[in-house]
Design an enzyme around this catalytic site. Structure first.
Site, PDB file in Angstrom:
ATOM      1  N   LYS A 171       0.649  -2.876  -4.133  1.00 10.32           N
ATOM      2  CA  LYS A 171       0.897  -3.513  -3.315  1.00 10.32           C
ATOM      3  C   LYS A 171       0.191  -5.031  -2.590  1.00 10.32           C
ATOM      4  O   LYS A 171      -0.589  -4.594  -3.115  1.00 10.32           O
ATOM      5  CB  LYS A 171       0.898  -2.560  -2.091  1.00 10.32           C
TER       6      LYS A 171
HETATM    7  C1  E4P Z   1       4.542   0.748   4.742  1.00 11.18           C
HETATM    8  O1  E4P Z   1       4.310   0.486   3.776  1.00 11.18           O
HETATM    9  C2  E4P Z   1       2.591   0.841   5.600  1.00 11.18           C
HETATM   10  O2  E4P Z   1       2.501   1.737   4.490  1.00 11.18           O
HETATM   11  C3  E4P Z   1       3.810   1.166   6.678  1.00 11.18           C
HETATM   12  O3  E4P Z   1       5.144   1.267   6.882  1.00 11.18           O
HETATM   13  C4  E4P Z   1       2.487   1.475   7.647  1.00 11.18           C
HETATM   14  O4  E4P Z   1       3.567   1.460   9.286  1.00 11.18           O
HETATM   15  P1  E4P Z   1       2.576   2.008  10.728  1.00 11.18           P
HETATM   16  O5  E4P Z   1       2.885   0.195  10.791  1.00 11.18           O
HETATM   17  O6  E4P Z   1       3.106   2.541  11.715  1.00 11.18           O
HETATM   18  O7  E4P Z   1       1.327   1.552  10.344  1.00 11.18           O
END
Ligand code: E4P
Length: 223
Positions: A83
């Site tokens: 990522k």
């Molecule tokens: C995606 O890869 C993220 O880890 C995640 O969906 C973030 O979600 P949140 O906004 O609930 O922290």
């Protein structure tokens, strides 16, 4: 539509995997931070449970450092997808990683333009953060819908990974929008099975069935 679990918790991943519905995992530094384990050890444990892609997030604003981290991450497991954030530095790193043959998930994506940049950089996944946009007073699903449309217009191969989903309605809306993947917190995946009418209907069917069995036994006893 594929389902990923948005968690780094091993118990949730084990439990979710028993349903046979977990196609991959997304983690981030906040989720990993809750587990109090070395990131590499954690990802290796996850890879023993899940055979699909596991997103592992870089933790730098410097593209060179992101690439260095990515090269290390991919040695942890063949399932790793790296990522990088949807920043200029993240997109620069994504392009270099593409050239190195390392799979990328462009995260923290909040606009269609950022999603276009992710696709042009050759990312495998782009992650529009629906819930966080909703929190800020926008319709987060618009970004998913419009990204799917734009990718179709140009034949971009990057897969839309609807992220930051907070409740079952988000899952339905992401499916209607044509998202390739939805990443769900464990609680939301669990909620997908639930409907009060299914529960009361099943209770009634079972009660009626037991009633019939009792009547048949009584009839048999009378003969
Ligand atoms: C995606 O890869 C993220 O880890 C995640 O969906 C973030 O979600 P949140 O906004 O609930 O922290």
């Amino acid at each position: 539509m594929k389902f990923f679990l948005d968690t780094a918790n091993l118990e949730e991943i084990r439990n979710g995997s028993r349903w046979g519905l977990v196609d991959g995992i997304t983690t981030n530094p906040s989720l990993a931070g809750k587990e109090g384990m070395d990131y590499r050890d954690l990802i290796r444990e996850i890879a023993k449970i899940v055979s699909g892609p596991i997103s592992v997030e870089t933790t730098s604003n410097d593209p060179k450092e992101m690439v260095t981290q990515a090269r290390d991450y991919v040695t942890w497991s063949q399932n790793v997808v790296v990522k990088v954030p949807a920043t200029a530095e993240g997109i620069t790193a994504a392009m270099e990683l593409r050239d190195l043959g390392i799979r990328v998930n462009v995260t923290l994506t909040f606009s269609v333009n950022q999603a276009i940049l992710a696709a042009k950089a050759g990312a495998l996944f782009v992650s529009p953060f629906v819930g966080r946009l909703d929190d800020a007073g926008h319709d987060g699903m618009d970004v998913v819908r419009q990204t799917v449309q734009v990718y179709r217009n140009y034949g971009f191969k990057t897969q839309v990974l609807a992220s930051s989903l907070r409740h079952p309605l988000h899952v339905t809306a992401a499916a209607l929008a044509g998202a390739d993947i939805a990443t769900l917190p464990f609680k939301v995946m669990e909620q997908l099975f639930k409907h009060p009418l299914t529960e009361s209907g099943q209770a009634k069917f079972l009660a009626d069935w037991r009633k019939l069995q009792t009547e048949l036994e009584k009839k048999k006893a009378r003969v």
